[in-house]
Design a protein around this motif. Structure first.
Motif, mmCIF file in Angstrom:
data_model
loop_
_atom_site.group_PDB
_atom_site.id
_atom_site.type_symbol
_atom_site.label_atom_id
_atom_site.label_comp_id
_atom_site.label_asym_id
_atom_site.label_seq_id
_atom_site.Cartn_x
_atom_site.Cartn_y
_atom_site.Cartn_z
ATOM 1 N N THR A 81 0.142 7.673 -0.693
ATOM 2 C CA THR A 81 0.743 7.647 -2.022
ATOM 3 C C THR A 81 -0.147 8.247 -3.110
ATOM 4 O O THR A 81 0.356 8.598 -4.183
ATOM 5 N N ALA A 82 -1.453 8.376 -2.843
ATOM 6 C CA ALA A 82 -2.349 8.926 -3.868
ATOM 7 C C ALA A 82 -1.983 10.371 -4.235
ATOM 8 O O ALA A 82 -1.876 10.700 -5.426
ATOM 9 N N PRO A 83 -1.782 11.281 -3.255
ATOM 10 C CA PRO A 83 -1.366 12.639 -3.617
ATOM 11 C C PRO A 83 -0.016 12.677 -4.330
ATOM 12 O O PRO A 83 0.184 13.480 -5.253
ATOM 13 N N LEU A 84 0.928 11.811 -3.919
ATOM 14 C CA LEU A 84 2.222 11.766 -4.586
ATOM 15 C C LEU A 84 2.044 11.387 -6.051
ATOM 16 O O LEU A 84 2.648 11.996 -6.950
ATOM 17 N N HIS A 85 1.202 10.401 -6.292
ATOM 18 C CA HIS A 85 0.920 9.972 -7.665
ATOM 19 C C HIS A 85 0.329 11.125 -8.475
ATOM 20 O O HIS A 85 0.744 11.385 -9.621
ATOM 21 N N GLN A 86 -0.606 11.840 -7.875
ATOM 22 C CA GLN A 86 -1.246 12.963 -8.566
ATOM 23 C C GLN A 86 -0.251 14.082 -8.863
ATOM 24 O O GLN A 86 -0.239 14.656 -9.959
ATOM 25 N N HIS A 87 0.619 14.394 -7.883
ATOM 26 C CA HIS A 87 1.611 15.453 -8.081
ATOM 27 C C HIS A 87 2.575 15.095 -9.213
ATOM 28 O O HIS A 87 2.917 15.951 -10.042
ATOM 29 N N LEU A 88 3.010 13.849 -9.238
ATOM 30 C CA LEU A 88 3.922 13.432 -10.296
ATOM 31 C C LEU A 88 3.244 13.485 -11.659
ATOM 32 O O LEU A 88 3.854 13.899 -12.657
ATOM 33 N N GLN A 89 1.983 13.073 -11.705
ATOM 34 C CA GLN A 89 1.248 13.144 -12.970
ATOM 35 C C GLN A 89 1.128 14.584 -13.453
ATOM 36 O O GLN A 89 1.316 14.877 -14.640
ATOM 37 N N GLN A 90 0.802 15.493 -12.531
ATOM 38 C CA GLN A 90 0.656 16.896 -12.905
ATOM 39 C C GLN A 90 1.995 17.490 -13.357
ATOM 40 O O GLN A 90 2.062 18.216 -14.352
ATOM 41 N N THR A 91 3.057 17.163 -12.617
ATOM 42 C CA THR A 91 4.369 17.713 -12.950
ATOM 43 C C THR A 91 4.849 17.228 -14.313
ATOM 44 O O THR A 91 5.437 17.995 -15.095
#
Length: 215
Positions: free
Chosen positions: A171-181
């Motif tokens: 879930t860490a990369p998913l969290h990062q991707h959503l933050q960036q998007t």
């Protein structure tokens, strides 16, 4: 660990793939075998008051009581099958943000069906709830987990929770991707991780702890 795929192949949108894109019937068919035993057991259990009345008040023979158990179990299986099918057709498979460079709308994609775009100005928070059950053994390896994505609107309503499969998803990369998007927007993106220790077989009451993280 598995990863949630971020699809940026289209120049105008960013798709966050929450689970494998298969048809609702295929998804339900894959899930159904694992639910059979639980459905039968639950149906039989819920019929317990009826069995008690049949045995103690009506003085029915054991054969009829067992027949009632079988009917209750079958009803439980049928009900759960409908629940699985309903969830398969309503389940969100991806979040779509557009335009890609600076999103202003979010669209929920449910397999072959796409909801109407929702302005991101209506969205207050997106958070990922990651609950992990760790082994009671010394190695503390994860034995199961549940990952759910929530979208909270500014009017206080929460869009139907979106389960993310498989449970081994990182879930860490998913969290990062959503933050960036969503960086150009005012939408808050959080990751909450909770951990508890699996109850040993010889203990009736489990114990454990939890940790949380936010972004």
């Amino acid at each position: 660990m598995d990863s949630v795929r971020i699809d940026r192949s289209h120049p105008d949108v960013v798709d966050v793939m929450l689970r494998e894109e298969v048809g609702p019937l295929v998804f339900a068919a894959r899930r159904w075998p694992g639910e059979v035993v639980g459905s039968l057991a639950a149906g039989a259990l819920y019929g317990t008051p009826v069995y008690v009345v049949m045995a103690m008040v009506l003085e029915q023979r054991p054969g009829r009581i067992w027949a009632a158990v079988g009917i209750a179990a079958a009803v439980g299986l049928v009900v759960n099958t409908f629940v699985i099918l309903y969830g398969a057709f309503r389940s969100v498979t991806r979040l779509r943000f557009s335009p890609a460079a600076a999103p202003t709308t979010m669209t929920l994609v449910r397999g072959p069906r796409t909801d109407r775009p929702r302005p991101l100005t209506d969205v207050q928070q997106i958070w990922i709830d990651h609950s992990v059950v760790e082994s009671y053994k010394r190695d503390r390896k994860p034995v199961s987990a549940k990952i759910t994505l929530y979208v909270r609107l500014k009017n206080g309503r929460t869009i139907r929770p979106m389960p993310i499969l498989p449970w081994t998803t990182d879930t860490a990369p998913l969290h990062q991707h959503l933050q960036q998007t969503l960086a150009p927007t005012s939408v808050q993106v959080d990751l909450v991780v909770q951990r508890r220790v699996q109850s040993p077989p010889w203990m009736a009451i489990g114990h454990g702890g939890s940790t949380g993280g936010g972004g």
